[in-house]
Design a protein around this motif. Sequence first.
Motif, mmCIF file in Angstrom:
data_model
loop_
_atom_site.group_PDB
_atom_site.id
_atom_site.type_symbol
_atom_site.label_atom_id
_atom_site.label_comp_id
_atom_site.label_asym_id
_atom_site.label_seq_id
_atom_site.Cartn_x
_atom_site.Cartn_y
_atom_site.Cartn_z
ATOM 1 N N ALA A 113 0.836 -1.199 0.000
ATOM 2 C CA ALA A 113 0.000 0.000 0.000
ATOM 3 C C ALA A 113 0.873 1.252 0.000
ATOM 4 C CB ALA A 113 -0.934 -0.008 1.213
ATOM 5 N N HIS A 131 -8.444 -20.794 10.209
ATOM 6 C CA HIS A 131 -8.623 -20.245 8.870
ATOM 7 C C HIS A 131 -7.737 -19.007 8.694
ATOM 8 C CE1 HIS A 131 -10.680 -18.459 5.412
ATOM 9 N NE2 HIS A 131 -10.715 -17.344 6.113
ATOM 10 N N SER A 184 -7.142 -15.660 6.304
ATOM 11 C CA SER A 184 -7.799 -14.887 5.257
ATOM 12 C C SER A 184 -6.874 -14.633 4.086
ATOM 13 C CB SER A 184 -8.235 -13.534 5.812
ATOM 14 O OG SER A 184 -9.168 -13.720 6.825
ATOM 15 N N LYS A 217 -20.320 -18.385 9.537
ATOM 16 C CA LYS A 217 -19.036 -17.909 9.028
ATOM 17 C C LYS A 217 -19.084 -16.397 8.819
ATOM 18 C CE LYS A 217 -16.765 -20.824 6.080
ATOM 19 N NZ LYS A 217 -16.322 -21.375 4.766
ATOM 20 N N ARG A 218 -20.203 -15.976 8.268
ATOM 21 C CA ARG A 218 -20.371 -14.549 8.018
ATOM 22 C C ARG A 218 -20.377 -13.757 9.327
ATOM 23 N NH1 ARG A 218 -23.064 -11.340 3.622
ATOM 24 N NH2 ARG A 218 -23.070 -13.269 2.447
ATOM 25 N N ILE A 235 -16.786 -13.515 10.384
ATOM 26 C CA ILE A 235 -16.000 -12.611 9.543
ATOM 27 C C ILE A 235 -16.357 -11.152 9.787
ATOM 28 C CG2 ILE A 235 -15.860 -11.849 7.129
ATOM 29 C CD1 ILE A 235 -15.517 -14.880 6.459
ATOM 30 N N LYS A 236 -17.663 -10.895 9.987
ATOM 31 C CA LYS A 236 -18.106 -9.522 10.229
ATOM 32 C C LYS A 236 -17.769 -9.065 11.652
ATOM 33 C CE LYS A 236 -20.403 -8.991 6.282
ATOM 34 N NZ LYS A 236 -19.804 -8.195 5.218
ATOM 35 N N PHE A 274 -12.716 -22.117 11.470
ATOM 36 C CA PHE A 274 -13.379 -20.921 11.974
ATOM 37 C C PHE A 274 -13.756 -21.042 13.451
ATOM 38 C CE2 PHE A 274 -13.660 -20.052 7.521
ATOM 39 C CZ PHE A 274 -13.596 -18.666 7.448
ATOM 40 N N ALA A 286 -12.608 -19.239 16.606
ATOM 41 C CA ALA A 286 -11.149 -19.187 16.468
ATOM 42 C C ALA A 286 -10.696 -17.770 16.159
ATOM 43 C CB ALA A 286 -10.702 -20.137 15.361
ATOM 44 N N ALA A 287 -9.425 -17.523 16.436
ATOM 45 C CA ALA A 287 -8.847 -16.223 16.091
ATOM 46 C C ALA A 287 -8.519 -16.272 14.605
ATOM 47 C CB ALA A 287 -7.598 -15.962 16.912
ATOM 48 N N THR A 288 -9.497 -15.993 13.763
ATOM 49 C CA THR A 288 -9.225 -16.089 12.322
ATOM 50 C C THR A 288 -8.346 -14.928 11.912
ATOM 51 O OG1 THR A 288 -11.088 -14.805 11.556
ATOM 52 C CG2 THR A 288 -11.466 -17.141 11.974
ATOM 53 N N ALA A 289 -7.766 -15.104 10.765
ATOM 54 C CA ALA A 289 -6.625 -14.259 10.454
ATOM 55 C C ALA A 289 -6.946 -12.930 9.805
ATOM 56 C CB ALA A 289 -5.672 -15.046 9.575
ATOM 57 N N ALA A 290 -8.223 -12.614 9.614
ATOM 58 C CA ALA A 290 -8.515 -11.310 9.031
ATOM 59 C C ALA A 290 -8.262 -10.237 10.072
ATOM 60 C CB ALA A 290 -9.960 -11.256 8.570
ATOM 61 N N PRO A 291 -7.234 -9.435 9.920
ATOM 62 C CA PRO A 291 -6.980 -8.404 10.910
ATOM 63 C C PRO A 291 -8.049 -7.329 10.759
ATOM 64 C CG PRO A 291 -5.408 -8.258 9.091
ATOM 65 C CD PRO A 291 -6.374 -9.334 8.742
ATOM 66 N N ALA A 349 -4.457 -2.048 8.484
ATOM 67 C CA ALA A 349 -3.683 -1.611 7.329
ATOM 68 C C ALA A 349 -4.445 -0.520 6.591
ATOM 69 C CB ALA A 349 -3.449 -2.797 6.397
ATOM 70 N N PRO A 350 -3.755 0.548 6.219
ATOM 71 C CA PRO A 350 -4.446 1.552 5.411
ATOM 72 C C PRO A 350 -4.775 0.887 4.077
ATOM 73 C CG PRO A 350 -2.078 1.958 5.427
ATOM 74 C CD PRO A 350 -2.318 0.782 6.319
ATOM 75 N N PRO A 351 -5.996 1.006 3.599
ATOM 76 C CA PRO A 351 -6.335 0.296 2.372
ATOM 77 C C PRO A 351 -5.487 0.778 1.204
ATOM 78 C CG PRO A 351 -8.084 1.828 2.976
ATOM 79 C CD PRO A 351 -7.102 1.835 4.097
ATOM 80 N N CYS A 352 -5.032 -0.190 0.409
ATOM 81 C CA CYS A 352 -4.241 0.142 -0.757
ATOM 82 C C CYS A 352 -5.181 0.590 -1.861
ATOM 83 C CB CYS A 352 -3.453 -1.089 -1.192
ATOM 84 S SG CYS A 352 -2.475 -0.809 -2.668
#
Lengths: 485, 485
Positions: free
Chosen positions: A286, A307, A309, B22-23, B26-27, B65, B77-82, B87-90
């Motif tokens: 980024a 999982h 991402s 799952k949703r 994730i949300k 999940f 679970a501690a899923t990996a989507a931070p 992160a500032p979006p690219c």
Amino acid sequence: MFHDFKLANDRPVYIQLKDYLKRLIIKGSLQPGQKLPSTRELGLLLSVSRNTIISAYAELESDGFIYAVHGKGSYVAATAAPPASAAPPCEIDWPARINDYARQAVELDRMKRGIRAGRNAISFTSIAPDEKLFDLDHVKRAFLDRMAIEGNVLLNYGYAKGYKPLIDYLMNYMEHKGVDLNGKDMLITSGFTEAFDIVLSALRRKEGGSVICENPTHYTAIKNLKLSGFDITGIPMERDGIDLIELERALTERTYDCAYLIPSYHNPTGIVTSPEKRSAAMRLMARHGIPVIEDGFNEELRYSGAHVSPLIATAGRGNGVVYLGSFSKVLFPGLRVGWVLADRRLIDNLESIKRSRSIHTSTLDQSVLYQYLLNGNLEKYLKKARSEYKRKYEWTKRCCETYLPYRKLSGDGGLHLFVEFDKPFDTTELLDACSSQGVIFTPGDMFYTDGGGRHTMRLGFSRVKEEDIEKGLQIIGRTARQLMG
Amino acid sequence: MFHDFKLANDRPVYIQLKDYLKRLIIKGSLQPGQKLPSTRELGLLLSVSRNTIISAYAELESDGFIYAVHGKGSYVAATAAPPASAAPPCEIDWPARINDYARQAVELDRMKRGIRAGRNAISFTSIAPDEKLFDLDHVKRAFLDRMAIEGNVLLNYGYAKGYKPLIDYLMNYMEHKGVDLNGKDMLITSGFTEAFDIVLSALRRKEGGSVICENPTHYTAIKNLKLSGFDITGIPMERDGIDLIELERALTERTYDCAYLIPSYHNPTGIVTSPEKRSAAMRLMARHGIPVIEDGFNEELRYSGAHVSPLIATAGRGNGVVYLGSFSKVLFPGLRVGWVLADRRLIDNLESIKRSRSIHTSTLDQSVLYQYLLNGNLEKYLKKARSEYKRKYEWTKRCCETYLPYRKLSGDGGLHLFVEFDKPFDTTELLDACSSQGVIFTPGDMFYTDGGGRHTMRLGFSRVKEEDIEKGLQIIGRTARQLMG
């Protein structure tokens, strides 16, 4: 005449007879204007029913090879193939007409000059799925279901963008991986390779094109980057993914048109990049404004742990990731279906390129895949495949640990492991010595962007029987020790 | 929580529940470490069976999940989507990152900005086959036959060159058209378009690339030639094919890297080049050493007259013709299968390019087509299709003669006719005036290599009902007369 007619296979007899007669006409054994035997005569001569002869004659007439004169019989038509002597044959010196791109495509075509082995060889070269796992009945069911619903539509032209129900399904599928779909769209392609090729062809480049990627990396990507004229910078891999310090150094030194990354079950090292490294790498991209082509390869072949991402989910609202997905290795490579999930404006361009390349991806492949997914077969299949591959994965790992004098062994799942020996060691020599003993594998140097990796090898285990895995690794281990002296 | 769970479709309930949970994870509605309700509780809450909940939880655990703690329950679970904030979006400015090739692909993409018409419009724009003719039962039979024989093989990787049984079949098929197969070989592609694109990409060029072809000609060919950077010289068409005097003049004036010709049911004029012109054109090409790319388009849709050999048969032992074949218009466009028959050395290069573009063509498409042909279905289908299309062809021709104020009408068969009006006349204006009356067609200028053809139009009749053909042509005729004043 007609004495050499023989039924060759189980096609309908009248078609075989039609083809036989057509050939006599084309070869000039039957001349224009010549009268054919009556259907009764020919039937007796060939010992086939008169109806068969009538059908064959009708076909030949319909194809324009003979004509009927009422009450007289059938005659050979003046077909349009002029005698070969009429035109001097045009001779083209093809090797001189072929350009550098075509020549390079052959040179880089490792598959064509692939490692061959005898029938009973133990081969660790493939990372294709084990076809014995395929649930054919579900595939048949999916096909028949879809044909019943809209067979006519499936067999006529589709859309360059892809089969709409499949796009909707996969968009949803990607959303369930945590992807923010806002501003994004999808193009269906004929597998990962076409997707990658099309994306590369659309990117504006500075100074001929430059890409930054993991080193080693997927050979097809290296090949297609080279064929497209990109200059490749490879960044070393660590146990948990790309070396961030080296990555940052490289990004600071010069600019790149794009990055290519395989965050999960990386080919060839099998490494799953950690969540932290994913975030950190994305922050670097980024900051430097580098679009990332993410190879979603084998993401589904997780055997343990939480999982993880994909990068495109990590990027949140950002539009910097072009995600290339495929079920090729997970499900059926024969179904040539992949997808690009990316910024809507990019997809709009890629759609037109796709149309100019191949109109659209096989609707049959797309619709069978769609119905298979819709029927809930993926979940069942994955359960079976994961348990089978996990067992093989653990077994291969154990055998490597037991038999190989390696320095480093990597592979967090998927269908292969990657082995590094102490330098200097030459796995091409090792392969020579092993293949004469009936064991083959893939030397790792082909995956390196910088000519390195002669001391490495990739072991695909998905299609090797358990006893052969052990036997093969014993041979490789013993031979490696001998070569190490 | 959980109150918005609704069964949305007919997929298995446990899969819908898995996707729903799952949703939530994730949300972030379900947080890492959070305990999920017991299977009994959730079953009561959602009014679904406890077994369904157990299956959904098992899937979520297998996907990483959630995780189970023995005797305590299931946890997120501690899923990996931070978190997105990490992160500032690219942000990539994609329109600025897209190159000229991609932009040109969009500009030349007529299909994307195609002529749209209302639901009940009479449309003469399509030259795709009439899907009502499709013999779905034979296609199903072919699929099931082939799956029974080697389903596992079909779904795994195939070969870049193509599915061997299909290649053998088509080589034989081409031999029956009078082709001398010595020194020749075949590559299977994803239809004509991919074949054309791959061939163009392999040719060495002088001064950027130049091609000589008929004028008008197939739009996709014009588009892909332009995208590949070729300079296009179009030679006018006469009643029986290309104008030989103009062709010879052009060949004498300068040199060309290749020629592109459509000798049968030429798109858009529908003209079948006469046997004499085929021979004469081939003699000229041989004299000037120009390789010919022959488009075998619709060769099978002959309704009358004698069989006419393709150019590659006319060339005899010569290797100057690269034949591109396809059953797309004759059989099923949805099956993306085409073939290149050419000099063995050229095919060897094209095979490597094909592998780098898309690995291989869908094996399902290839094997279904093969089995369909092998079962003798093509002959039956052609009989039906020819009789149906012939009737429509003759009817359309009659209606054109009755209702249109044309100067010239051409089309010797196939699925379309071509109309020229007296100049000056603008068929784009005509289209505007007709489409408001519910009738559309394709203005001919897009098929011209030199910006001409504004006074022409193509009428595809394959998918138009007979009463609509008459009604549509009455409207076009009346409107044309009005515009002519």
